[in-house]
Write an enzyme that holds these catalytic residues in place. Sequence first.
Site, mmCIF file in Angstrom:
data_model
loop_
_atom_site.group_PDB
_atom_site.id
_atom_site.type_symbol
_atom_site.label_atom_id
_atom_site.label_comp_id
_atom_site.label_asym_id
_atom_site.label_seq_id
_atom_site.Cartn_x
_atom_site.Cartn_y
_atom_site.Cartn_z
ATOM 1 C CG ASP A 146 -2.030 1.007 1.156
ATOM 2 O OD1 ASP A 146 -1.833 2.064 0.536
ATOM 3 O OD2 ASP A 146 -3.104 0.743 1.715
ATOM 4 C CD GLN A 147 0.308 6.334 1.121
ATOM 5 O OE1 GLN A 147 -0.855 6.008 1.300
ATOM 6 N NE2 GLN A 147 0.852 7.326 1.795
ATOM 7 C CB CYS A 169 -6.755 3.121 -0.469
ATOM 8 S SG CYS A 169 -5.265 3.626 0.410
ATOM 9 C CG HIS A 222 -10.324 0.501 0.956
ATOM 10 N ND1 HIS A 222 -10.895 1.098 2.048
ATOM 11 C CD2 HIS A 222 -9.050 0.942 0.934
ATOM 12 C CE1 HIS A 222 -10.014 1.865 2.659
ATOM 13 N NE2 HIS A 222 -8.874 1.785 2.010
ATOM 14 C CG ASP A 265 -2.866 1.115 -2.847
ATOM 15 O OD1 ASP A 265 -1.671 1.421 -2.693
ATOM 16 O OD2 ASP A 265 -3.696 1.163 -1.913
#
Length: 465
Positions: free
Chosen positions: A11-12, A51, A103, A283
């Site tokens: 993530d990120q 996200c 999510h 993402d």
Amino acid sequence: MRPNILLIMTDQQRGDCLSIEGHPVLLTPNMDSIAAQGVRFDKCYSTCPVCIPARRSLLSGQYPETHGIAGYYQEAEWEPSIALPSVLKNVGYHTYLVGRDMHQYPQKKRYGYDHTVTYPEYCEWLNSRLSHITCEPSGHYYASGVMHNDRTARPWPHDESLHYTNWTVNEAQRFLQNRDPSCPYFLTVSFLAPHPPLIPPAFYMERYIRTGVPDPVIGEWAKAPAAGGKGNPPDSADISLSGEELLSCRAAYFGLINHIDDQLSRLLRNVEADNTIVIFTSDHGEMLGDHYLFRKSVPYEPSVRVPLLISMPKRYGIKRGKVISKPVSLEDIMPTILELAGVEIPDTVEGSSLLPLMREENVSWRSFVHIEHGEGTVNFQPHHTLTDGNEKYIWFVWSGEEQFFDLRKDPRECRNVIDSEYYKDAAAGWRKILIEKLKHRPEGFTDGEKLISGMPYPAYIGRNQ
């Protein structure tokens, strides 16, 4: 025989945060090995760099305009039958998600995963371990006070074995040991890191404090925050990093990635290389102080470009170590997986399989990627962006401001050449393409002849299929 599929997602993580990309300090030998044993796409973009829409694009193969989310908007269900896990489950795959959720909405809706083991289960496990060891009342992952969008950083306050990254790999290994051996699997290993909180185990933070970190890149066009950002809250998107804050923030971010990489070694050793496709991606990226910005959602390379590495069994005949510089996006992952697995690609999918590119077949490919972001939770202007990986045209929706970067000469986007006579025709060409791209949108971004600034641009477009 259908292949097993291992989808690893951070993530990120910025696209330049791989040592195989020539990063000056970051160590990622296991991520690099996926690229060396397969293919690396060095122009992979998140079409909405935050996200929720990014993960929905990956799981559906659809662009934000189609799935309806163009910003941070959680409360929208969508048709589960078109999701990648559902399609694979329907042809006999054992589907499983561990770590950070995708999510989904509602959170427990599985969208085709047979089972999910995510953050609530981690918190319960962490609390039980800490209560047993130290009698602490809470093992909440954010108990240190470093929060989920903060630039502040500190080492993980507990034993490394209790970190969310370690737990995620443990759960992935548990699945591999206990899965149904009579069918292939689709395992999604989703890491929260390097998304804040910036709390790597002490070893990893100290490593990059010791080696030093590169300074943020500041473009000629970038505007420093008022008072140098002093007084802005820790999760502010405007930032001017220097001194201890700069060193700690960047060291912790790189440390989180290095920590993931080391843990991947444990995971990849348990994977059957002769029948498993391994895909590694993220993402969206992280500005990390570049151009006085922090977090994501903006149209610049640290925010929108992500890693995409794919390795597969030898029987597919893909040349190892290949680097592909065509503009690709997260929407291409679902059709690629399905074609590799010999599964029909649903008509709802808008992305394209990357297999022809990997096989070096003479096929036409898209000439650009459209990136967008609507109204969000941070003080960034909504934008529409076009890039082919060589040039980038940006239009900010509310102000009408434009930016143009020649990424071949200026990969760090330091010079906005929108007013340059030399790039006038190129910028006009991209503007024309964007007008054509947006002319059917309900927001009224264009009348078909020119772009119209100042239009509302909600994060929820509301065009769910």
